[in-house]
Scaffold this motif. Structure first.
Motif, PDB file in Angstrom:
ATOM      1  N   LYS A 187      -7.715   0.279 -11.834  1.00 22.54           N
ATOM      2  CA  LYS A 187      -9.079  -0.174 -12.104  1.00 22.54           C
ATOM      3  C   LYS A 187     -10.087   0.932 -11.817  1.00 22.54           C
ATOM      4  O   LYS A 187     -11.040   1.143 -12.589  1.00 22.54           O
ATOM      5  N   MET A 188      -9.909   1.657 -10.737  1.00 18.17           N
ATOM      6  CA  MET A 188     -10.847   2.714 -10.376  1.00 18.17           C
ATOM      7  C   MET A 188     -10.798   3.868 -11.369  1.00 18.17           C
ATOM      8  O   MET A 188     -11.828   4.466 -11.692  1.00 18.17           O
ATOM      9  N   VAL A 271     -13.729   6.521  -2.509  1.00 17.38           N
ATOM     10  CA  VAL A 271     -12.712   6.094  -1.542  1.00 17.38           C
ATOM     11  C   VAL A 271     -12.944   4.617  -1.239  1.00 17.38           C
ATOM     12  O   VAL A 271     -14.021   4.238  -0.787  1.00 17.38           O
ATOM     13  N   VAL A 272     -11.928   3.807  -1.513  1.00 21.31           N
ATOM     14  CA  VAL A 272     -12.014   2.361  -1.275  1.00 21.31           C
ATOM     15  C   VAL A 272     -10.954   1.974  -0.252  1.00 21.31           C
ATOM     16  O   VAL A 272      -9.764   2.282  -0.422  1.00 21.31           O
ATOM     17  N   VAL A 273     -11.398   1.304   0.788  1.00 22.88           N
ATOM     18  CA  VAL A 273     -10.502   0.796   1.821  1.00 22.88           C
ATOM     19  C   VAL A 273     -10.434  -0.721   1.685  1.00 22.88           C
ATOM     20  O   VAL A 273     -11.452  -1.405   1.837  1.00 22.88           O
ATOM     21  N   ILE A 446      -9.463   7.168  -4.621  1.00 27.01           N
ATOM     22  CA  ILE A 446      -8.562   6.983  -3.481  1.00 27.01           C
ATOM     23  C   ILE A 446      -8.589   5.518  -3.055  1.00 27.01           C
ATOM     24  O   ILE A 446      -9.665   4.933  -2.892  1.00 27.01           O
ATOM     25  N   VAL A 447      -7.406   4.945  -2.889  1.00 26.72           N
ATOM     26  CA  VAL A 447      -7.267   3.561  -2.432  1.00 26.72           C
ATOM     27  C   VAL A 447      -6.419   3.539  -1.173  1.00 26.72           C
ATOM     28  O   VAL A 447      -5.333   4.131  -1.133  1.00 26.72           O
ATOM     29  N   LEU A 448      -6.911   2.856  -0.154  1.00 23.81           N
ATOM     30  CA  LEU A 448      -6.170   2.655   1.084  1.00 23.81           C
ATOM     31  C   LEU A 448      -6.106   1.151   1.351  1.00 23.81           C
ATOM     32  O   LEU A 448      -7.150   0.509   1.489  1.00 23.81           O
ATOM     33  N   VAL A 449      -4.916   0.601   1.386  1.00 22.20           N
ATOM     34  CA  VAL A 449      -4.746  -0.826   1.657  1.00 22.20           C
ATOM     35  C   VAL A 449      -4.028  -0.964   2.993  1.00 22.20           C
ATOM     36  O   VAL A 449      -2.848  -0.609   3.111  1.00 22.20           O
ATOM     37  N   PRO A 465     -15.929  11.136   4.820  1.00 21.24           N
ATOM     38  CA  PRO A 465     -16.953  10.391   5.561  1.00 21.24           C
ATOM     39  C   PRO A 465     -17.486   9.172   4.819  1.00 21.24           C
ATOM     40  O   PRO A 465     -17.974   8.230   5.450  1.00 21.24           O
ATOM     41  N   ASP A 466     -17.428   9.197   3.501  1.00 20.00           N
ATOM     42  CA  ASP A 466     -18.014   8.118   2.709  1.00 20.00           C
ATOM     43  C   ASP A 466     -16.910   7.273   2.091  1.00 20.00           C
ATOM     44  O   ASP A 466     -16.094   7.767   1.308  1.00 20.00           O
ATOM     45  N   PHE A 467     -16.893   6.001   2.433  1.00 16.09           N
ATOM     46  CA  PHE A 467     -15.896   5.102   1.848  1.00 16.09           C
ATOM     47  C   PHE A 467     -16.440   3.681   1.835  1.00 16.09           C
ATOM     48  O   PHE A 467     -17.353   3.336   2.592  1.00 16.09           O
TER      49      PHE A 467
END
Length: 484
Positions: A187-188, A271-273, A446-449, A465-467
């Motif tokens: 999706k990103m 960056v998505v957490v 970037i995806v962090l699950v 620094p930005d997410f």
């Protein structure tokens, strides 16, 4: 007996106390080198277009008295409307579940009695029906395939059964961090383009689909002038074309709609957490847009990504697993389609090592751009690709898949025969050129699950620094901002 044990013990002690020089007298153990590549004979083939527009390719393969076929219809997620994701997959799942003249049980019994197999599925850009039978059952198998693609019943009972199965499977998948990470990175990278939508749809979209939606999608796209058929096996070309004509010749052609999906967004750092409290490890995905399958640099870029994280080299595995023990596996892969593609690197790691592992992964993108690749490292990737290639054309089914893929993408079939030679011609400077041209380490999605409480504070110290931090309960995989 005691004397023998004493002698054995003394011998063992002497060996253990031997000088390093004694041990070095043994030759070093090295793995054997790859075998010399053998010539590959690609089967003879003939192409023909039936009067209704169906393209048919026949490949002669007389090693076994069997026949395989693969029918592709250009009807996948790309052909869906944005408000009906999953309709192509839903239709494909119902093709072998009954026609206007045969029940699902009839289809299964007929193909079983012929000692064969038949099935259907869909993907981003196509739906396919595949089957295999012994030679004297070819007409039966093709007639079943023809009935399935022309006359699906879409019975209300089968629709509801399929709907229930899909929704149940999706609910299970949404509890799987690996599935979520793959879904979100697509999706990103692709945004509102159909490549960024889940092929199987969402629980909400599947619940909304009606029988009329399925019938309309099928009627629009399942026509012979929008399809390709490959027949491979122990037949003459005349026999195969005659069987195709008999099974599909009366399939009526119609005009096919023109679809212009929105362009994927330009790559940018994001960056998505996805905060999933209680997770013991973090799923990591890193990627961006890449090239289409028809791009002239497909081979060198494919080798570049194999060096980054594929078979024959895999730098990511080296730095993450071999050097630091942060994971059990790491990989990178390039996916290519008709209009575009993507490059995605992936791994999973314990929660408190998330930021470190992410930093190392991104650094490997930079390194591939900045440092020339050694001939040995490139050679490893080339040897794997060249050695694996014969396996992709060793069976009738795999031959059909290769040929149809080339026809589908509009590639020259002669490229199949020259593939290993083109791989061998790639030089280290080609790898660095395409890495510098196509890799974008400063614009990675970037995806962090995982459990954000265990690694979010470390991201800034590692250069992120930005997410965006999205609680799992607020996640909406269809929304542009991924929030409900």
């Amino acid at each position: 007996m005691i004397g023998r044990q004493r002698v054995s013990l003394l011998l063992f002690i002497w060996l253990c106390s031997a000088t390093p020089f004694a041990w070095q007298a043994w030759p070093p153990s090295r793995p054997p080198g790859p075998l010399r590549a053998r010539p590959v004979e690609f089967p003879q083939y003939e192409l023909k277009t039936l009067s209704n527009g169906l393209q048919v390719v026949v490949l002669l393969h007389h090693e076994q008295p069997s026949v395989s076929f693969r029918l592709l219809v250009r009807a996948g997620a790309v052909q869906e409307t944005a408000d009906k994701p999953g309709v192509a997959s839903f239709v494909a799942g119902l093709l072998d579940q009954g026609t206007t003249t045969r029940s699902a049980g009839d289809i299964a019994n007929l193909i079983d009695s012929a000692g064969g197999s038949i099935g259907a599925a869909s993907g981003n850009e196509l739906t396919f029906v595949v089957g295999a039978v012994i030679k004297d059952q070819t007409e039966l198998a093709l007639s079943l395939a023809s009935d399935m693609v022309q006359n699906p019943a879409f019975s209300p009972e089968e629709i509801e059964r399929q709907r229930s199965q899909i929704v149940s499977a999706l609910k299970v998948n949404y509890d799987d961090p690996d599935y979520l990470a793959n879904l979100i990175i697509d999706k990103m990278i692709f945004g509102e383009h159909p490549y960024g939508r889940p092929n199987e749809g969402t629980p909400q979209s599947i619940a909304r689909l009606t029988r009329e939606d399925l019938v309309a999608f099928h009627r629009s796209w399942f026509v012979p002038n929008n399809a390709l058929l490959a027949i491979v096996g122990d037949l003459t070309a005349d026999e195969a074309f005659a069987a195709a004509e008999k099974a599909f010749g009366k399939w009526a052609r119609r005009d096919v709609p023109v679809v212009k999906p929105p362009d994927p967004p330009a790559p940018r750092r994001r960056v998505v957490v996805i905060d999933r409290p209680g997770s013991a490890q973090t799923e990591i995905r890193v990627g961006h847009l890449a090239i289409a399958r028809t791009h002239p640099d497909f081979v060198p870029l494919d080798l570049s990504i194999r060096i980054l994280g594929g078979e024959g080299a895999n730098r990511l595995f080296g730095v993450l697993r071999s050097d630091r023990g942060l994971t059990y596996g790491a990989a990178a892969e390039m996916h290519t389609y008709r209009a575009s593609g993507d490059i995605v690197a992936e791994t999973d790691t314990r929660s408190n090592a998330t930021a470190q592992a992410l930093r190392l992964m991104v650094d490997e993108f930079f390194r591939l751009q900045q440092e020339p690749v050694g001939r040995g490292e490139l050679g490893g990737a080339q040897e794997f690709v060249a050695g694996n290639f014969p396996l992709t054309i060793e069976s009738p089914a795999s031959i059909a898949q290769q040929v149809l893929a080339h026809l589908f993408y509009g590639l020259d079939l002669a490229e199949i025969k020259t593939y290993r030679e083109r791989v061998a011609r790639v030089l280290p400077e080609d790898i660095q050129r395409v890495a510098q041209q196509f890799l974008k380490p400063t614009q990675l999605s970037i995806v962090l699950v995982g459990d954000a409480s265990l690694f979010a504070a470390d991201l800034k110290a590692n250069g992120f620094p930005d997410f965006e931090r999205i609680p799992i309960a607020e996640l909406d995989v269809n929304a542009p901002n991924l929030r409900k």
